[in-house]
Structures are given as structure tokens and as C-alpha cells.
Motif scaffolding. Structure first.
Motif, short mmCIF file in Angstrom:
data_model
loop_
_atom_site.label_atom_id
_atom_site.label_comp_id
_atom_site.label_asym_id
_atom_site.label_seq_id
_atom_site.Cartn_x
_atom_site.Cartn_y
_atom_site.Cartn_z
N GLY A 120 20.87 -43.98 -17.43
CA GLY A 120 19.93 -44.34 -16.28
C GLY A 120 20.76 -43.74 -14.48
O GLY A 120 21.05 -44.63 -14.04
N GLY A 121 21.31 -42.26 -14.31
CA GLY A 121 21.23 -41.79 -13.67
C GLY A 121 23.03 -41.88 -13.71
O GLY A 121 24.11 -41.68 -12.71
N ARG A 122 23.44 -42.85 -14.11
CA ARG A 122 25.55 -42.89 -14.30
C ARG A 122 26.31 -41.95 -15.03
O ARG A 122 25.30 -42.11 -16.19
CB ARG A 122 25.13 -44.24 -14.55
N LEU A 123 26.70 -42.09 -15.20
CA LEU A 123 27.96 -41.00 -14.89
C LEU A 123 28.95 -41.85 -17.05
O LEU A 123 29.53 -42.48 -15.91
CB LEU A 123 28.77 -40.23 -15.30
N TYR A 124 29.11 -41.82 -17.53
CA TYR A 124 30.24 -42.88 -18.79
C TYR A 124 30.89 -42.13 -19.55
O TYR A 124 30.46 -40.59 -20.00
CB TYR A 124 29.11 -43.54 -19.38
N ILE A 125 31.91 -42.32 -19.25
CA ILE A 125 32.78 -42.05 -19.97
C ILE A 125 33.07 -42.79 -20.96
O ILE A 125 34.52 -43.26 -20.49
CB ILE A 125 34.69 -41.05 -19.47
N GLY A 126 33.51 -42.55 -22.14
CA GLY A 126 33.49 -43.62 -23.48
C GLY A 126 32.45 -44.83 -23.21
O GLY A 126 31.86 -44.58 -22.85
N GLU A 127 33.47 -46.11 -22.67
CA GLU A 127 32.41 -46.98 -21.92
C GLU A 127 32.63 -47.29 -20.63
O GLU A 127 31.99 -47.78 -20.34
CB GLU A 127 33.07 -48.68 -23.14
N ASP A 128 33.29 -46.33 -19.90
CA ASP A 128 33.63 -46.68 -18.82
C ASP A 128 32.59 -45.62 -17.96
O ASP A 128 32.37 -44.94 -18.13
CB ASP A 128 34.80 -46.54 -18.20
N ASP A 129 31.93 -46.76 -16.74
CA ASP A 129 31.03 -45.86 -16.34
C ASP A 129 31.51 -45.46 -14.72
O ASP A 129 31.71 -46.31 -14.09
CB ASP A 129 29.98 -47.69 -15.93
N VAL A 130 31.51 -44.13 -14.57
CA VAL A 130 32.55 -44.43 -13.75
C VAL A 130 32.52 -42.68 -12.33
O VAL A 130 32.42 -43.37 -11.71
CB VAL A 130 33.38 -42.79 -14.36
N LEU A 131 30.79 -43.57 -12.74
CA LEU A 131 30.46 -42.51 -11.20
C LEU A 131 28.75 -42.56 -11.49
O LEU A 131 27.88 -42.22 -12.11
CB LEU A 131 30.51 -40.74 -12.01
N ALA A 132 27.89 -42.42 -10.43
CA ALA A 132 26.57 -42.03 -9.79
C ALA A 132 26.18 -40.48 -10.36
O ALA A 132 27.13 -39.72 -9.17
CB ALA A 132 25.70 -42.44 -8.82
N VAL A 133 25.24 -39.87 -10.71
CA VAL A 133 24.95 -39.13 -11.19
C VAL A 133 23.24 -38.75 -11.14
O VAL A 133 22.96 -38.10 -11.84
CB VAL A 133 25.05 -37.87 -12.03
N PRO A 134 22.86 -38.61 -9.80
CA PRO A 134 21.37 -38.86 -9.84
C PRO A 134 20.79 -37.56 -10.11
O PRO A 134 21.09 -35.75 -9.93
CB PRO A 134 21.58 -38.69 -7.99
N GLY A 135 19.93 -38.13 -10.73
CA GLY A 135 19.05 -36.19 -11.12
C GLY A 135 19.81 -35.96 -12.35
O GLY A 135 19.29 -34.53 -12.77
N VAL A 136 20.63 -36.32 -13.48
CA VAL A 136 21.20 -35.96 -14.52
C VAL A 136 20.15 -36.45 -15.14
O VAL A 136 20.26 -37.71 -15.37
CB VAL A 136 22.25 -35.22 -14.70
N PRO A 137 19.66 -35.77 -16.50
CA PRO A 137 19.10 -36.46 -17.20
C PRO A 137 19.72 -37.34 -18.83
O PRO A 137 20.75 -36.82 -18.89
CB PRO A 137 17.86 -35.22 -17.80
N GLU A 186 26.50 -24.86 -21.53
CA GLU A 186 26.48 -24.74 -20.03
C GLU A 186 26.20 -25.90 -19.06
O GLU A 186 26.45 -27.28 -19.33
CB GLU A 186 24.25 -23.91 -20.26
N ARG A 187 26.42 -25.06 -17.78
CA ARG A 187 26.37 -26.47 -16.97
C ARG A 187 24.79 -27.00 -16.38
O ARG A 187 24.02 -26.74 -17.09
CB ARG A 187 26.84 -25.56 -15.47
N ILE A 188 25.16 -28.58 -17.01
CA ILE A 188 24.02 -29.07 -16.14
C ILE A 188 24.24 -30.27 -15.04
O ILE A 188 24.79 -30.41 -14.04
CB ILE A 188 24.41 -31.22 -17.44
N ARG A 189 23.23 -29.83 -14.02
CA ARG A 189 23.40 -30.18 -12.19
C ARG A 189 22.12 -31.35 -12.30
O ARG A 189 21.45 -31.48 -12.65
CB ARG A 189 23.13 -28.60 -11.53
#
Ligand code: ADP
Ligand code: MG
Length: 367
Positions: free
Chosen positions: A259-276, A360-363
């Protein structure tokens, strides 16, 4: 003079000599090296750097593809007629000749119109020696010189023929750390002064980053990315490039996007709009961590190393690919670090996301 490589490919027979056992040393290398640029070919051992250089010099013939110097197609021109200066890792000086005679050696074989008088040779040798700053060593033999001085002689010998292109294959690898730093600055200065288009092969990313106008990153015979040093560092095309550039290296984590959030393990670390949504591999540069008591990335504190201007915080996280995470924090305004836990916020510009399958990079719209 610009150098144009078109679909340059070199395939060697494999050890067994069976027709399907081949080594693709260089594959479909296409690039126009700008006139007067210093370009680094960078990659791990065996990725095809020397083969590329030897194709450009004419020591090897390509399996496929063309090479142009300016507008001239030199693909079928023999090495000695291409007008390239070559410098190798082992200086390959003649031990029984003094510096002066080592430098003029390539001039003594010139015939016909190119033939030079003794005075002309001496004049050229003097001029070149001055350029690389060895004019006071002309009577010494190689054994009486330091490694750095020997490499300067080798560079002078490559330049004395006034080559159209200068090719350097790991020229600093035989020097100790301090001389390496000094000599690479020297190479940059000489290259700028002469304006000769130069291709510099190295496996050392720090070397490539510090002196080149453009970096070509190679892996297994294939170009991964070409760009300005800073561009390649900031905007890597894939995880290989991201991990090959930078010291300390980029920290890699297993992560996921939901849902547009980046998780590292269970940690919700960053908004990543546009990333599937999906599993991702996350790279965080060491300078991308910000110490914050309420930071979302929760790590186990290992130790703090003071490095003068900065401190390096060594920690661990279950989702990290390596046993330790290395973050570089400015020593100014450093909060107290202690206890078992250390928490970080991440700088979005220093976070890069890759496909865990292909690298490959995901933007997204912001990364
Ligand atoms: P690098 O300079 O990046 O270390 P090279 O260009 O020397 O790499 O080699 C690229 C690949 O081609 C390697 O796998 C190497 O083993 C292979 N190779 C290089 N020269 C030959 C050759 N003459 N015959 C067969 N294989 C070769
Ligand atoms: Mg090599």
C-alpha cells in the motif's frame, strides 16, 4: 578524439574447445566515448575490462562489432597503426636501458615519413618527461626508481609517440596505497593537460569515482550502466551497480512494499508512492541513516566507531542481508548512543529498491 564502440563483442573458445563451450568476454558493448574524456571501465576481475581495452588497442580482433576513432573505422587497422598509447599494471620497462632510452624506445622504430632525428627524439623525450615530472631521473635505470616513478616512465613512453588515444590497464595496482592516491591524481593532471581521450581500466570503484568523467560498470562481459560517477552512485540501474560502488558499501535488506509503504522486516520505514506491492530488496547507503529515538527502523546496537568528522554506527537487523549494518552519522549534534537498541529514520534519497529476483531497479514516483 572520440572513440565509438558499436556492438563490440569478443567470444573466446572455452577450455574444452567444443563448439558450444565458449567464453563471452565482451557482449554488445555500444558507447561513444566523448573527445577528451577520461572514462573508467569498472568491474570485478574477469568482467571483460582488459578484453575491451585490447580490442580498442587492436591487440585482439572482435568477434563482432566495429570500432571508430573519430570518423575513421579502425576495426581492421593493425595495432601499431592505430596511434594508441598503452600502459599496463606491470610497467614493462627495459631493465638494461636508462629512463631516457626507455622513453625514446618507441620512437626509434619509426620509419619513413614518421622517422625522427636524434635531436627531435631528445626534444620529445624531454618534453614528455617534464609532463610526467621525471626530467631529473633520465639517467637512472628502472631498478633505481620507485614503483611510482617506474609507472611515470611507462606513461611517458606511452605518450612520447603522441598517441590519439591513451589506454591504461590497472596502472596503479602494483603501487602501495599512498602512491596509488598520488599517481591517480597525476594521471588525471596529465590527462587534462594533454586532452587525450583516455580509457582507464580498474576494479577499484574509489579510483574510478575519483578521477573519471564517465564510468562504465561491467559485469560478466555486459555493460550494466554508463554515467557520471555521482550519477551512477546516486541512481544505480540495478543492485549489482549499487553494491559495487561506495565504501562502506550500501546496506541490503529484505523488504516488502504494501500500500505504498516500504517495510524492512516488520518496520514500516518509508512512503514509497508509485511502487507496486510485493517483495523487494532494499539498499540503504551508509549516509542514509538518521539517528532518531522514535525512528521506525529498529536495530540491535553493535558498536560505535569514531572516525573524526563522522561516527560509524555498527548494528544489526534480522531482515539485513549481512550480519552487520554500517551507518555513517555526522559527529556534530550526535545524541547519546547506548543500550541494546538503536533506531533510525531513513533519507529517501539514499534508499533504493530492487527486484529480489533480477536485481533490477524498481522506481516509484519519488525514488
Ligand atoms: P578483466 O580484465 O575484467 O579481469 P578479462 O577481459 O581479462 O577480464 O577477461 C574476461 C573473460 O574472458 C574472463 O572470463 C577470462 O577468463 C576470459 N578470457 C580472457 N582472455 C582469454 C583468452 N585469451 N582465452 C580464453 N578466455 C579468455
Ligand atoms: Mg584485466
Amino acid at each position: 578524439m572520440k572513440v565509438v564502440l558499436q556492438n563490440l563483442t569478443k567470444i573466446f573458445p572455452g577450455r574444452s574447445k567444443k563448439p558450444d563451450d565458449v567464453v563471452v568476454a565482451v557482449k554488445d558493448f555500444t558507447y561513444e566515448i566523448p573527445d577528451g574524456a577520461l572514462v573508467a571501465l569498472l568491474g570485478p576481475s574477469g568482467c571483460g575490462k582488459s578484453t575491451t581495452l585490447n580490442l580498442i588497442s587492436g591487440l585482439l580482433d572482435p568477434t563482432k562489432g566495429r570500432i571508430f576513432f573519430g570518423d575513421e573505422d579502425v576495426t581492421d587497422v593493425p595495432a601499431e597503426k592505430r596511434g594508441v598509447g598503452l600502459v599496463f599494471q606491470n610497467y614493462a620497462l627495459y631493465p638494461h636501458l636508462d629512463v631516457f632510452h626507455n622513453i625514446i624506445f618507441p620512437l626509434q622504430n619509426l620509419r619513413g615519413e614518421a622517422k625522427l632525428t636524434r635531436e627531435q627524439m631528445a626534444e620529445r623525450a624531454k618534453r614528455t618527461a617534464r609532463l610526467v615530472q621525471i626530467e631529473n631521473l633520465m639517467e637512472r635505470r628502472p631498478a633505481e626508481l620507485s614503483g611510482g616513478q617506474q609507472q611515470r616512465v611507462a606513461i611517458a613512453r606511452a605518450l612520447v609517440k603522441e598517441p590519439r588515444i591513451l589506454l591504461l590497464d590497472e596502472p596503479l595496482s602494483n603501487l602501495d596505497a599512498r602512491l596509488r592516491l598520488q599517481t591517480r591524481e597525476e594521471i588525471r593532471r596529465i590527462q587534462k593537460e594533454t586532452g587525450i581521450t583516455t580509457i582507464f581500466v580498474t576494479h577499484d570503484q574509489d579510483e574510478a569515482m575519483s578521477i573519471s568523467d564517465r564510468i562504465v560498470v561491467m559485469k560478466e562481459g555486459t555493460v550494466q550502466q554508463i554515467g557520471l560517477p555521482q550519477e551512477v552512485y546516486d541512481d544505480p540501474a540495478n543492485q549489482f551497480v549499487a553494491q559495487f560502488l561506495g565504501t562502506p558499501p550500501i546496506n541490503v535488506f529484505r523488504g516488502a512494499v504494501r500500500g505504498g509503504r516500504l517495510y524492512i522486516g516488520e518496520d514500516d520505514v518509508l512512503a514509497v508512492p508509485g511502487v507496486p506491492d510485493g517483495e523487494v530488496s532494499v539498499g540503504v547507503r551508509p549516509e542514509g541513516f538518521v539517528l532518531r529515538p522514535d525512528g521506525p527502523l529498529v536495530c540491535r546496537l553493535g558498536r560505535v566507531e569514531v572516525m573524526g568528522r563522522d561516527v560509524s554506527v555498527v548494528s544489526a537487523h534480522d531482515a539485513a542481508a549481512a550480519p552487520t549494518i554500517r551507518s555513517i552519522i555526522s559527529a556534530e549534534n550526535l545524541p547519546d548512543i547506548g543500550g541494546a537498541e538503536v533506531r533510525f529514520a531513513l533519507k529517501p534519497a539514499k534508499v533504493r529498491i530492487f527486484s529480489p529476483e533480477t536485481g533490477e531497479r524498481i522506481r516509484g514516483t519519488e525514488l
